[in-house]
Design an enzyme around this catalytic site. Structure first.
Site, PDB file in Angstrom:
ATOM      1  N   SER A  38       0.837  -1.203   0.000  1.00  0.00           N
ATOM      2  CA  SER A  38       0.000   0.000   0.000  1.00  0.00           C
ATOM      3  C   SER A  38       0.876   1.259   0.000  1.00  0.00           C
ATOM      4  O   SER A  38       1.694   1.453  -0.899  1.00  0.00           O
ATOM      5  CB  SER A  38      -0.956  -0.052   1.200  1.00  0.00           C
ATOM      6  OG  SER A  38      -1.967   0.903   1.103  1.00  0.00           O
ATOM      7  N   ASP A 156      -6.461  -4.006  -1.474  1.00  0.00           N
ATOM      8  CA  ASP A 156      -5.297  -3.583  -0.700  1.00  0.00           C
ATOM      9  C   ASP A 156      -4.481  -4.754  -0.162  1.00  0.00           C
ATOM     10  O   ASP A 156      -5.009  -5.674   0.460  1.00  0.00           O
ATOM     11  CB  ASP A 156      -5.791  -2.723   0.469  1.00  0.00           C
ATOM     12  CG  ASP A 156      -4.672  -2.005   1.195  1.00  0.00           C
ATOM     13  OD1 ASP A 156      -3.847  -2.676   1.837  1.00  0.00           O
ATOM     14  OD2 ASP A 156      -4.612  -0.760   1.116  1.00  0.00           O
TER      15      ASP A 156
END
Length: 288
Positions: A38, A156
């Site tokens: 991320s 994610d």
């Protein structure tokens, strides 16, 4: 082999931005490969491209922009965070030095496969850079778009593997430097609303399951960091207990404070690696 692992954590990534800017400034590139998740992946791009302050600018100027983070838009059914805008706008305003990036340490980014709920690790290339950066930061529920490429669709990377030190170990690393986005004392509490998350993610049941199990996996990773296998050294760079940045902190003064903490901890780490102030490989208090 030596690996660098950088945790995500949205705006908490400002700490890693400071650490890595210290590394850039001192031309510190001893790693055989790097893995980011991320915001950690975005930070690694700036570091490996040797672009001082790029990550800081992306976080403090773009990630605080209402085009990226917009609660009012979210209430109306849109994105809480527009990851695609952030990735494309970052490249527009702060173009990546791809020549430096792809002639430097190989980089992987962690994504979570929506069909399996497991982590997929993609090596970043000139062909997939923007796709991977979008996928690794595509927060479930907060980002409506589902990035798809290479035959899969993703969310994610932090859902499946927030701190991929075990993956670094599986790839052969015996010396792992990990930059965390929480103080080392942190342990992730078990979610009290996992049933709500599963319901909201009913279209993606494996992601709902992975979200419900996230705290368990996260804390197991922390246990690996604190007690690595024999013959493996894990060096930790983490924010101090006074670190006040949250996932969606937008206050510039606080972000600057967090960045300065990263600069400071980065300098301490380099001092420990160089044996300054009596710190050596044998007594380094940053080594676990």
């Amino acid at each position: 082999m030596k690996a660098l692992v950088v945790e995500g954590g949205a705006m908490r990534g400002i700490f890693a931005a400071g650490v890595l800017d210290t590394f850039i400034e001192k031309d510190y590139y001893p790693f055989d490969f790097a893995i980011g998740v991320s915001a950690g992946a975005s930070n690694l791009v700036g570091y490996l491209a040797k672009q001082y302050h790029r990550s800081y600018n992306v976080i403090t100027e773009l990630a605080t922009d209402s085009q990226f983070y917009n609660p009012r838009r979210f209430v109306k059914g849109g994105n809480l965070v527009d990851v695609n805008w952030l990735v494309s706008e970052s490249e527009k305003r702060y173009p990546v030095n791809t020549e430096a990036l792809f002639s430097n340490t190989p980089m992987l980014a962690t994504t979570t496969n929506i069909d399996t709920g497991l982590a997929d690790y993609y090596q970043v290339t000139p062909c997939n850079l923007e796709q991977v950066l979008e996928a690794t930061a595509a927060l479930p529920l907060a980002y409506k778009r589902t990035p798809c490429f290479s035959g899969g669709c993703y969310t994610d990377g932090g859902v499946a593997d927030s701190i991929p030190v075990i993956e670094a170990y599986h790839q052969g690393a015996k010396e792992i430097t990990v930059i965390l986005s929480h103080p080392l004392s942190y342990e992730m509490p078990k979610s009290k609303s996992s049933w709500i998350i599963k319901r909201l993610l009913r279209k993606y049941p494996m992601i709902g399951k992975a979200m419900a199990e996230r705290s368990t996996r996260y804390n197991q990773t922390l246990e690996f960091i604190r007690n690595p296998p024999q013959g493996v050294t894990v060096r930790v760079i983490s924010p101090p207990e006074t670190f006040r940045i949250k996932r969606l902190t937008m206050n510039t003064s606080l972000l600057n404070e967090g960045y300065d903490m990263g600069l400071s901890e980065g300098k301490k780490h380099l001092a420990s690696r160089q044996g300054v102030y009596g710190l050596t490989d044998e007594n380094c208090h940053f080594c676990l």
